[in-house]
Design a protein around this motif. Structure first.
Motif, PDB file in Angstrom:
ATOM      1  N   PRO A   1       0.786  -1.238   0.000  1.00  0.00           N
ATOM      2  CA  PRO A   1       0.000   0.000   0.000  1.00  0.00           C
ATOM      3  C   PRO A   1       0.815   1.284   0.000  1.00  0.00           C
ATOM      4  N   GLN A   2       2.083   1.242   0.388  1.00  0.00           N
ATOM      5  CA  GLN A   2       2.894   2.465   0.306  1.00  0.00           C
ATOM      6  C   GLN A   2       3.170   2.863  -1.139  1.00  0.00           C
ATOM      7  N   ASN A   3       2.930   1.954  -2.073  1.00  0.00           N
ATOM      8  CA  ASN A   3       3.188   2.231  -3.486  1.00  0.00           C
ATOM      9  C   ASN A   3       1.944   2.675  -4.249  1.00  0.00           C
ATOM     10  N   ILE A   4       0.844   2.853  -3.535  1.00  0.00           N
ATOM     11  CA  ILE A   4      -0.404   3.237  -4.192  1.00  0.00           C
ATOM     12  C   ILE A   4      -0.937   4.534  -3.609  1.00  0.00           C
ATOM     13  N   PHE A   5      -1.237   5.489  -4.491  1.00  0.00           N
ATOM     14  CA  PHE A   5      -1.929   6.721  -4.102  1.00  0.00           C
ATOM     15  C   PHE A   5      -3.382   6.600  -4.529  1.00  0.00           C
TER      16      PHE A   5
END
Length: 338
Positions: free
Chosen positions: A170-174
């Motif tokens: 989830p840190q790679n998704i905005f």
């Protein structure tokens, strides 16, 4: 995408750092466009341990030129530099050569905030919990299961060119809650279907992406009864052993309501047998699983209380940390908190 001179950009702030990359916010002096400047983390550069990150950058650029430019589900790469010493631009004294990427700055919030901000009291797991694991409130303008379906849309685009995108944490998704749009900001963990198998496991294929989506964006657990349950991220460690991961998920499912457990077990069995050859059947199976979870959650005796806790947690997104992104919480959350 072109080779760029970093002097045309003015750094305006720090967006965060992960295991491989540090990201700064900047403005293009020529166009006024807001961009993200991405480089290997300084600690790796200073220790001369950034070659693997450089290789990942090269793979990202190659795949973007082949297929990435064709989808709006990836943050556009606007430019890149050659390998050079960039101490003057970043204001440090690393004295090492490395490559820098310039990307269009993603709109929305990261589904997982910067880990360093956790120590300042920021509820960094709010996005993942509110919008993927426990989406108890969803306006009619947002389609069902938006993150899950868009991730599968993206994987389908890359699969046509022989790639599987991994590291879907989830840190790679905005994400933009107002319209349900997401964008992936890091595609460096790519595998080609014709790559050699890593030691001790089968070759990477679509089943690996399916497992990541299941792990990071679904849970058979019931929604938190209290807003505090939305603060921390869940299940974000990387997948090391596929069998152990599937066994752990199976144990969690066994404690769920029978319809949820049955739908989830079917997916686990197919991944374990590596039965998925594209994303069509997986999408159908995943949708059925998510629908059973939604039905279970709606019928819970404490559903009204859980909804109140959800809205209380959503109010956190109005805090200063989240406003530092290209995100207006008042408009984005209007459909959720009205």
């Amino acid at each position: 995408m072109e080779k760029v001179d970093l002097d045309r950009y003015e750094i305006t702030g720090r967006l965060g750092a992960g295991a491989d990359y540090e990201v700064r916010a900047a403005v293009d002096r020529e166009t006024g466009r807001q961009v993200a400047i991405k480089r290997p983390v300084p600690q790796a550069i200073s220790r001369n341990q950034h070659e693997a990150i450089e290789a990942r950058t090269e793979k990202t650029l190659q795949a973007y030129q082949e297929v990435g430019y064709s989808t709006n589900l990836i943050s556009p790469i606007l430019g890149y530099t050659g390998r050079a010493v960039h101490d003057d631009f970043f204001g440090d004294e690393l004295g090492k050569e490395y490559q820098v990427l310039v990307e269009e700055r993603a709109r929305g919030i990261p589904l997982l905030g910067d880990m360093m901000s956790k120590f300042k009291g920021v509820p960094i797991g709010a996005g993942q919990n509110l919008f993927t694991l426990f989406p108890l409130v969803q306006p009619s303008a947002v389609p069902p299961h938006p993150v899950h379906n868009q991730l599968l849309d993206l994987e389908e685009v890359y699969l046509k060119s022989g790639y599987v995108i991994l590291d879907l944490r989830p840190q790679n998704i905005f994400y933009q809650p107002g319209n349900g749009q997401m964008v992936l900001i890091d595609t460096g963990a790519l595998a080609r279907l014709d790559d050699d198998a890593p030691r001790g496991r089968p070759p990477f294929d679509v089943n690996d992406a399916c497992l990541e989506i299941l792990k990071f964006y679904t849970t058979p657990q019931e929604p938190p009864a209290d807003s505090s349950g939305y603060r921390e991220p869940r299940g974000i460690r990387p997948i090391i052993d596929i069998g152990e991961e599937l066994d752990e998920m199976a144990r969690d499912l066994a404690e769920s309501a029978p319809p949820v457990a049955a739908a989830g077990a079917e997916i686990l069995d197919n991944i374990r047998a590596r039965s998925y050859t594209d994303y069509t059947q997986y999408r159908a199976d995943l949708t059925a699983y998510l629908d059973r979870i939604k039905e279970r959650n709606t019928a819970l005796a404490n559903a009204a209380e859980a909804g109140r806790s959800w809205r209380e947690a959503a109010q956190w997104l109005k805090e200063d940390y989240w406003r530092g992104f290209l995100f207006d919480p008042d408009s984005e959350l209007a459909g959720y908190l009205a």
